[in-house]
Write a protein that holds these residues in place. Structure first.
Motif, PDB file in Angstrom:
ATOM      1  N   PRO A   1       0.793  -1.230   0.000  1.00 52.75           N
ATOM      2  CA  PRO A   1       0.000   0.000   0.000  1.00 52.75           C
ATOM      3  C   PRO A   1       0.830   1.288   0.000  1.00 52.75           C
ATOM      4  CG  PRO A   1       0.061  -0.920   2.205  1.00 52.75           C
ATOM      5  CD  PRO A   1       0.795  -1.883   1.328  1.00 52.75           C
ATOM      6  N   SER A   2       2.148   1.188   0.257  1.00 54.20           N
ATOM      7  CA  SER A   2       2.971   2.413   0.317  1.00 54.20           C
ATOM      8  C   SER A   2       4.398   2.086  -0.106  1.00 54.20           C
ATOM      9  CB  SER A   2       2.989   2.965   1.745  1.00 54.20           C
ATOM     10  OG  SER A   2       3.700   2.069   2.593  1.00 54.20           O
ATOM     11  N   MET A   3       5.166   3.124  -0.428  1.00 55.81           N
ATOM     12  CA  MET A   3       6.565   2.913  -0.794  1.00 55.81           C
ATOM     13  C   MET A   3       7.372   2.448   0.415  1.00 55.81           C
ATOM     14  SD  MET A   3       7.092   3.185  -3.996  1.00 55.81           S
ATOM     15  CE  MET A   3       8.885   3.170  -3.955  1.00 55.81           C
ATOM     16  N   PHE A   4       7.020   2.923   1.597  1.00 54.80           N
ATOM     17  CA  PHE A   4       7.728   2.458   2.796  1.00 54.80           C
ATOM     18  C   PHE A   4       7.535   0.950   2.958  1.00 54.80           C
ATOM     19  CE2 PHE A   4       7.810   1.669   7.461  1.00 54.80           C
ATOM     20  CZ  PHE A   4       9.154   1.889   7.646  1.00 54.80           C
ATOM     21  N   ARG A   5       6.298   0.507   2.750  1.00 52.08           N
ATOM     22  CA  ARG A   5       6.012  -0.928   2.805  1.00 52.08           C
ATOM     23  C   ARG A   5       6.757  -1.672   1.683  1.00 52.08           C
ATOM     24  NH1 ARG A   5       3.974  -4.489   6.659  1.00 52.08           N
ATOM     25  NH2 ARG A   5       2.879  -6.191   5.624  1.00 52.08           N
ATOM     26  N   ALA A   6       6.879  -1.025   0.541  1.00 45.80           N
ATOM     27  CA  ALA A   6       7.642  -1.630  -0.568  1.00 45.80           C
ATOM     28  C   ALA A   6       9.100  -1.836  -0.157  1.00 45.80           C
ATOM     29  CB  ALA A   6       7.552  -0.756  -1.817  1.00 45.80           C
ATOM     30  N   ALA A   7       9.674  -0.828   0.512  1.00 42.60           N
ATOM     31  CA  ALA A   7      11.071  -0.947   0.965  1.00 42.60           C
ATOM     32  C   ALA A   7      11.186  -2.066   2.002  1.00 42.60           C
ATOM     33  CB  ALA A   7      11.550   0.383   1.540  1.00 42.60           C
ATOM     34  N   GLN A   8      10.205  -2.159   2.886  1.00 40.19           N
ATOM     35  CA  GLN A   8      10.213  -3.250   3.872  1.00 40.19           C
ATOM     36  C   GLN A   8      10.132  -4.610   3.185  1.00 40.19           C
ATOM     37  OE1 GLN A   8       6.900  -1.871   6.395  1.00 40.19           O
ATOM     38  NE2 GLN A   8       8.363  -1.749   8.090  1.00 40.19           N
ATOM     39  N   LEU A   9       9.346  -4.671   2.101  1.00 44.69           N
ATOM     40  CA  LEU A   9       9.184  -5.931   1.378  1.00 44.69           C
ATOM     41  C   LEU A   9      10.504  -6.347   0.710  1.00 44.69           C
ATOM     42  CD1 LEU A   9       6.666  -7.816   0.785  1.00 44.69           C
ATOM     43  CD2 LEU A   9       6.775  -6.876  -1.541  1.00 44.69           C
ATOM     44  N   VAL A  10      11.173  -5.372   0.092  1.00 45.99           N
ATOM     45  CA  VAL A  10      12.472  -5.669  -0.534  1.00 45.99           C
ATOM     46  C   VAL A  10      13.451  -6.111   0.546  1.00 45.99           C
ATOM     47  CG1 VAL A  10      14.426  -4.681  -1.799  1.00 45.99           C
ATOM     48  CG2 VAL A  10      12.082  -4.126  -2.494  1.00 45.99           C
ATOM     49  N   SER A  11      13.454  -5.408   1.662  1.00 47.10           N
ATOM     50  CA  SER A  11      14.314  -5.766   2.790  1.00 47.10           C
ATOM     51  C   SER A  11      14.059  -7.213   3.223  1.00 47.10           C
ATOM     52  CB  SER A  11      14.036  -4.802   3.947  1.00 47.10           C
ATOM     53  OG  SER A  11      14.536  -5.317   5.152  1.00 47.10           O
TER      54      SER A  11
ATOM     55  N   GLY B   1      -2.036   8.514  -4.364  1.00 45.96           N
ATOM     56  CA  GLY B   1      -2.432   9.127  -3.103  1.00 45.96           C
ATOM     57  C   GLY B   1      -1.299   9.245  -2.097  1.00 45.96           C
ATOM     58  N   ARG B   2      -0.104   8.744  -2.452  1.00 44.82           N
ATOM     59  CA  ARG B   2       1.054   8.808  -1.547  1.00 44.82           C
ATOM     60  C   ARG B   2       2.166   9.631  -2.189  1.00 44.82           C
ATOM     61  NH1 ARG B   2      -0.282   4.937   2.742  1.00 44.82           N
ATOM     62  NH2 ARG B   2       1.636   5.812   3.608  1.00 44.82           N
TER      63      ARG B   2
ATOM     64  N   ARG C   1       6.820  13.198 -10.862  1.00 46.16           N
ATOM     65  CA  ARG C   1       5.945  13.178  -9.681  1.00 46.16           C
ATOM     66  C   ARG C   1       4.465  13.178 -10.088  1.00 46.16           C
ATOM     67  NH1 ARG C   1       7.146  15.160  -4.553  1.00 46.16           N
ATOM     68  NH2 ARG C   1       9.024  16.192  -5.348  1.00 46.16           N
ATOM     69  N   ASP C   2       3.692  12.305  -9.461  1.00 44.45           N
ATOM     70  CA  ASP C   2       2.231  12.202  -9.629  1.00 44.45           C
ATOM     71  C   ASP C   2       1.768  11.680 -10.994  1.00 44.45           C
ATOM     72  OD1 ASP C   2       1.898  13.066  -7.026  1.00 44.45           O
ATOM     73  OD2 ASP C   2       1.709  15.174  -7.597  1.00 44.45           O
ATOM     74  N   ALA C   3       2.718  11.271 -11.859  1.00 44.47           N
ATOM     75  CA  ALA C   3       2.296  10.754 -13.165  1.00 44.47           C
ATOM     76  C   ALA C   3       1.764   9.323 -13.033  1.00 44.47           C
ATOM     77  CB  ALA C   3       3.462  10.787 -14.150  1.00 44.47           C
ATOM     78  N   LEU C   4       2.308   8.566 -12.090  1.00 43.14           N
ATOM     79  CA  LEU C   4       1.896   7.167 -11.857  1.00 43.14           C
ATOM     80  C   LEU C   4       2.087   6.284 -13.089  1.00 43.14           C
ATOM     81  CD1 LEU C   4      -1.221   7.899  -9.614  1.00 43.14           C
ATOM     82  CD2 LEU C   4       1.026   7.094  -8.851  1.00 43.14           C
ATOM     83  N   CYS C   5       2.988   6.712 -13.960  1.00 40.26           N
ATOM     84  CA  CYS C   5       3.450   5.840 -15.052  1.00 40.26           C
ATOM     85  C   CYS C   5       4.823   6.340 -15.486  1.00 40.26           C
ATOM     86  CB  CYS C   5       2.460   5.810 -16.208  1.00 40.26           C
ATOM     87  SG  CYS C   5       2.306   7.377 -17.041  1.00 40.26           S
ATOM     88  N   VAL C   6       5.602   5.454 -16.122  1.00 42.64           N
ATOM     89  CA  VAL C   6       6.956   5.787 -16.562  1.00 42.64           C
ATOM     90  C   VAL C   6       6.904   6.893 -17.615  1.00 42.64           C
ATOM     91  CG1 VAL C   6       8.897   4.867 -17.883  1.00 42.64           C
ATOM     92  CG2 VAL C   6       7.869   3.486 -16.064  1.00 42.64           C
ATOM     93  N   ALA C   7       7.776   7.900 -17.472  1.00 38.79           N
ATOM     94  CA  ALA C   7       7.855   8.959 -18.488  1.00 38.79           C
ATOM     95  C   ALA C   7       8.802   8.553 -19.620  1.00 38.79           C
ATOM     96  CB  ALA C   7       8.304  10.273 -17.853  1.00 38.79           C
TER      97      ALA C   7
END
Lengths: 233, 233
Positions: A68-78, A111-112, A189-195
């Motif tokens: 649900p968040s990038m912080f959680r994503a970092a925890q998942l990679v960890s 939203g984050r 920022r805020d694009a939510l897709c690769v530029a």
């Protein structure tokens, strides 16, 4: 984000592997992961992330598409790094191979905030801040001076592309274990897709222009610098 | 030749020591030696060189004031490193301290060529050539890209001073174990005496000018570089 594609098991055994992985669900999330270190380990971590990592009390496998968040994503990679370590540590130790892996994780979920993390071999991680707005993985020393002197938190994305290429060029010139082609990813920022996602080969006209221009600019710069008044003619 | 003066036994234990030693007999020889690595070892090597090293079949102690050629000078430094290793290896190994020392030796003796050598911990040594006209000791990575791009065999001594200072500035910014003041030595071919020997402190006006100018020049340079045509506005 800019990565090279060289892997090696000695100077006489090199190969090309993509070290940049994108987990994108347009309009909802864009997460990119760059890897460094032992290739078998970094591939194992990425495979685990793709399969889903059992993490936390729920015991439900999570992926970079479900967090649900990038912080959680970092925890998942960890967590993926730590689980990979637990699987391989004994066999690697018995062969005297050190567990070396580094990950850079950047992106945004709807939203984050946009975030950028660096995950170390032990699974601990840090985040880029306004004071230190860039991070480097792997062979970082040759390419750092230009970033130190020129990268600011509010650098324009076009300038960031130029600086990343100049920095990588410095590294390519000095370390044989870093090699072309390069993989570039730009996210706004805020694009939510690769530029921009682009593979840059040795003969890429823009990369060649950057290399030639930069060497010329540096030569002209030091020649314009006045000589010290304590140096005689 | 340009050296810093920082030594450390951990980030909480730093000190200032001169790492540049000059063995000069004006009109006859000018030999300069820069040291890096373990301070106790490098001081031991320099003391041995000052006392005289028993070397070769004659058994007569030689010094950098008595050797007949720069090649013999490099052999003498090599022998001093090896004798120092033999004295200290056992005690150091039992404490788990590695024998790390690096030396750079440059200069000229009357009637002979000017030469520049780098001596490693094992006493083996290499010489600078037209293809690779500069050598670096110690923390070399941060400062190498500018030298790689700009130093040529026929670089003007004034430009070499500028480039050495810019290169050292890059290293100073990134590695705490490298610190001001700096020691600069300039020697001109066939002069057989030092042209410039100068200690450069933090507030040295020329060094400050170099630092400010270089940061500005790099910023202007990357801003002038055109943006890639595949990057949208």
């Amino acid at each position: 984000m800019l990565s090279d594609t060289r892997t090696n098991a000695g100077v006489d055994n090199i190969a090309t592997f993509c070290k940049m992985h994108v987990f994108e669900n347009p309009q909802e999330r864009m997460i990119a992961l760059m890897t460094s270190g032992n290739l078998a380990i970094s591939q194992a971590v990425v495979s685990l992330l793709n399969d889903g990592v059992e993490f936390g009390e729920s015991g439900k496998p999570e992926t970079l598409y479900s967090v649900p968040s990038m912080f959680r994503a970092a925890q998942l990679v960890s967590e993926a790094v730590r689980q990979t370590y637990n699987v391989h540590k004994e066999a690697m130790q018995s062969q005297g191979v050190s567990f070396e892996v580094g990950m850079m994780l950047g992106g945004q979920i709807k939203g984050r905030e946009m975030r950028l993390y660096q995950v170390y071999s032990a699974g601990n991680f840090i985040e880029a801040t306004e004071d230190t707005p860039f991070l480097q993985l792997g062979e970082h020393k040759y390419g750092k001076p230009i970033l130190d002197r020129a990268v600011t938190y509010d650098v324009h994305p076009h300038d960031a592309i130029k600086l990343a290429l100049v920095s990588m060029d410095s590294t390519l010139r000095s370390n044989l274990s870093v090699g072309m082609p390069l993989d570039l990813l730009v996210y706004g920022r805020d694009a939510l897709c690769v530029a921009i996602r682009r593979r840059i080969h040795e003969d890429d006209p823009y990369f060649r222009q950057v290399r030639d221009y930069w060497s010329t600019a540096l030569r002209e710069a030091y020649q314009r610098l006045p000589r010290p008044d304590w140096a005689r003619e």
